[in-house]
Motif scaffolding. Sequence first.
Motif, PDB file in Angstrom:
ATOM      1  N   ARG A  65       6.671  66.608  33.629  1.00 52.68           N
ATOM      2  CA  ARG A  65       6.475  66.228  35.023  1.00 52.68           C
ATOM      3  C   ARG A  65       5.898  64.830  35.043  1.00 52.68           C
ATOM      4  O   ARG A  65       5.139  64.444  34.146  1.00 52.68           O
ATOM      5  CB  ARG A  65       5.582  67.208  35.776  1.00 52.68           C
ATOM      6  N   VAL A  66       6.285  64.036  36.040  1.00 53.54           N
ATOM      7  CA  VAL A  66       5.882  62.630  36.104  1.00 53.54           C
ATOM      8  C   VAL A  66       5.442  62.295  37.531  1.00 53.54           C
ATOM      9  O   VAL A  66       5.813  62.970  38.494  1.00 53.54           O
ATOM     10  CB  VAL A  66       7.028  61.680  35.682  1.00 53.54           C
ATOM     11  N   ARG A  67       4.648  61.237  37.664  1.00 55.73           N
ATOM     12  CA  ARG A  67       4.266  60.734  38.974  1.00 55.73           C
ATOM     13  C   ARG A  67       3.918  59.260  38.855  1.00 55.73           C
ATOM     14  O   ARG A  67       3.529  58.779  37.784  1.00 55.73           O
ATOM     15  CB  ARG A  67       3.061  61.492  39.542  1.00 55.73           C
ATOM     16  N   LEU A  68       4.068  58.541  39.951  1.00 53.30           N
ATOM     17  CA  LEU A  68       3.584  57.171  40.066  1.00 53.30           C
ATOM     18  C   LEU A  68       2.235  57.221  40.764  1.00 53.30           C
ATOM     19  O   LEU A  68       2.058  57.932  41.759  1.00 53.30           O
ATOM     20  CB  LEU A  68       4.557  56.312  40.866  1.00 53.30           C
ATOM     21  N   THR A  80       2.461  59.574  44.117  1.00 61.79           N
ATOM     22  CA  THR A  80       3.689  60.069  44.731  1.00 61.79           C
ATOM     23  C   THR A  80       3.794  61.583  44.694  1.00 61.79           C
ATOM     24  O   THR A  80       4.726  62.146  45.266  1.00 61.79           O
ATOM     25  CB  THR A  80       4.908  59.492  43.995  1.00 61.79           C
ATOM     26  N   GLY A  81       2.858  62.226  44.017  1.00 63.11           N
ATOM     27  CA  GLY A  81       2.992  63.655  43.763  1.00 63.11           C
ATOM     28  C   GLY A  81       3.811  63.881  42.498  1.00 63.11           C
ATOM     29  O   GLY A  81       4.663  63.066  42.133  1.00 63.11           O
ATOM     30  N   TRP A  82       3.549  64.980  41.830  1.00 62.00           N
ATOM     31  CA  TRP A  82       4.266  65.282  40.595  1.00 62.00           C
ATOM     32  C   TRP A  82       5.706  65.707  40.890  1.00 62.00           C
ATOM     33  O   TRP A  82       5.962  66.367  41.887  1.00 62.00           O
ATOM     34  CB  TRP A  82       3.575  66.403  39.831  1.00 62.00           C
ATOM     35  N   ARG A  83       6.607  65.338  40.021  1.00 59.40           N
ATOM     36  CA  ARG A  83       7.968  65.860  40.077  1.00 59.40           C
ATOM     37  C   ARG A  83       8.364  66.317  38.684  1.00 59.40           C
ATOM     38  O   ARG A  83       8.011  65.704  37.674  1.00 59.40           O
ATOM     39  CB  ARG A  83       8.961  64.825  40.604  1.00 59.40           C
ATOM     40  N   GLU A  84       9.088  67.441  38.626  1.00 60.78           N
ATOM     41  CA  GLU A  84       9.463  68.041  37.353  1.00 60.78           C
ATOM     42  C   GLU A  84      10.847  67.571  36.933  1.00 60.78           C
ATOM     43  O   GLU A  84      11.757  67.456  37.747  1.00 60.78           O
ATOM     44  CB  GLU A  84       9.427  69.570  37.467  1.00 60.78           C
ATOM     45  N   LEU A  85      10.981  67.317  35.629  1.00 63.01           N
ATOM     46  CA  LEU A  85      12.252  66.874  35.063  1.00 63.01           C
ATOM     47  C   LEU A  85      12.632  67.795  33.913  1.00 63.01           C
ATOM     48  O   LEU A  85      11.812  68.104  33.050  1.00 63.01           O
ATOM     49  CB  LEU A  85      12.141  65.428  34.548  1.00 63.01           C
ATOM     50  N   ARG A 133      14.432  58.505  45.109  1.00 66.12           N
ATOM     51  CA  ARG A 133      13.477  58.907  46.135  1.00 66.12           C
ATOM     52  C   ARG A 133      13.182  57.731  47.069  1.00 66.12           C
ATOM     53  O   ARG A 133      13.634  56.611  46.853  1.00 66.12           O
ATOM     54  CB  ARG A 133      12.170  59.386  45.493  1.00 66.12           C
ATOM     55  N   SER A 134      12.403  57.997  48.104  1.00 64.36           N
ATOM     56  CA  SER A 134      12.055  56.962  49.071  1.00 64.36           C
ATOM     57  C   SER A 134      11.255  55.838  48.412  1.00 64.36           C
ATOM     58  O   SER A 134      10.501  56.060  47.475  1.00 64.36           O
ATOM     59  CB  SER A 134      11.220  57.565  50.206  1.00 64.36           C
ATOM     60  N   VAL A 135      11.427  54.631  48.936  1.00 63.93           N
ATOM     61  CA  VAL A 135      10.701  53.465  48.438  1.00 63.93           C
ATOM     62  C   VAL A 135       9.366  53.359  49.177  1.00 63.93           C
ATOM     63  O   VAL A 135       9.306  53.535  50.388  1.00 63.93           O
ATOM     64  CB  VAL A 135      11.510  52.175  48.661  1.00 63.93           C
ATOM     65  N   THR A 136       8.307  53.093  48.440  1.00 59.79           N
ATOM     66  CA  THR A 136       7.003  52.847  49.045  1.00 59.79           C
ATOM     67  C   THR A 136       6.719  51.353  49.011  1.00 59.79           C
ATOM     68  O   THR A 136       6.772  50.738  47.944  1.00 59.79           O
ATOM     69  CB  THR A 136       5.881  53.594  48.288  1.00 59.79           C
ATOM     70  N   TYR A 137       6.450  50.777  50.159  1.00 59.53           N
ATOM     71  CA  TYR A 137       6.092  49.362  50.261  1.00 59.53           C
ATOM     72  C   TYR A 137       4.611  49.240  50.599  1.00 59.53           C
ATOM     73  O   TYR A 137       4.113  49.940  51.484  1.00 59.53           O
ATOM     74  CB  TYR A 137       6.913  48.667  51.347  1.00 59.53           C
ATOM     75  N   LEU A 216       2.411  55.099  35.531  1.00 62.29           N
ATOM     76  CA  LEU A 216       3.299  56.253  35.427  1.00 62.29           C
ATOM     77  C   LEU A 216       2.613  57.266  34.542  1.00 62.29           C
ATOM     78  O   LEU A 216       2.336  56.996  33.373  1.00 62.29           O
ATOM     79  CB  LEU A 216       4.662  55.856  34.837  1.00 62.29           C
ATOM     80  N   ASP A 217       2.323  58.458  35.080  1.00 63.00           N
ATOM     81  CA  ASP A 217       1.696  59.537  34.333  1.00 63.00           C
ATOM     82  C   ASP A 217       2.766  60.527  33.871  1.00 63.00           C
ATOM     83  O   ASP A 217       3.710  60.835  34.618  1.00 63.00           O
ATOM     84  CB  ASP A 217       0.678  60.284  35.205  1.00 63.00           C
ATOM     85  N   ILE A 218       2.615  61.034  32.650  1.00 62.19           N
ATOM     86  CA  ILE A 218       3.566  61.970  32.056  1.00 62.19           C
ATOM     87  C   ILE A 218       2.817  63.162  31.481  1.00 62.19           C
ATOM     88  O   ILE A 218       1.854  62.994  30.732  1.00 62.19           O
ATOM     89  CB  ILE A 218       4.383  61.297  30.935  1.00 62.19           C
ATOM     90  N   GLU A 219       3.258  64.371  31.825  1.00 58.32           N
ATOM     91  CA  GLU A 219       2.671  65.588  31.277  1.00 58.32           C
ATOM     92  C   GLU A 219       3.781  66.544  30.853  1.00 58.32           C
ATOM     93  O   GLU A 219       4.828  66.623  31.513  1.00 58.32           O
ATOM     94  CB  GLU A 219       1.774  66.287  32.306  1.00 58.32           C
TER      95      GLU A 219
END
Length: 223
Positions: A65-68, A80-85, A133-137, A216-219
């Motif tokens: 799972r990763v997040r910005l 951005t919240g975690w997302r699973e890959l 995903r959506s772009v954050t500005y 970028l966090d990775i778990e």
Amino acid sequence: MPAVLLRLPLVIVLALASAACGARDDEGGADVLRELTGPPQWRLVREALPDDGMGMTLRVRSPVRVRLRHRGSQQLEQDTGWRELAAGQTLQVQWGQRAPGEGEAKDRPGREDEAAGRSDRHVRRMHLHFSDRSVTYLRFTNWSRPGKGTVQAVAALPPGRYEDLPMPGTIELLTLAFSDLAEGAVTLRRREQGSVLHPPASMGPEDRILTWSLFLDIEPLAD
């Protein structure tokens, strides 16, 4: 060292961005992902990016799972919240920063900055997103005394070929340092474990240094 952070205006704009998340990688096809074990890998994005953009392709071999995530001086951390890959997926991550364009709205310093003689405006516009995903500005405005303000940046440079990433681990993608110094200069250097900032020895009570970083966090995930 007294340091006051401006309340930074934050604009989040949603824009659709297409990507080939989960698509077969272009280096070796099925052979590349034959062994779906081990930490994720990254490399430099080869597709065209905006002039102000950087990008990495993340290739997943074991589920993760990763997040910005980003944070700044005296600023609440946001992510951005975690997302699973799943194993075998690829994902593109993009980020960047630039100065504002001509004709953008002009800000005025707040009372505290105005009282300190900070009248020079320094603006940076940031963008960050997973490519599907959506772009954050984000828009940051800081003020300095005339001729004393400097903005520095150091960014990650992904390798040209896939290399392993730490898992669990964190990659520092971008760090900005804004300084308002009467004398001397800030030294900002990128290191493998993250950026290192060295303030000048001559810092006075009216000087300040503010930073902002993107990670970028990775778990790992259980199969």
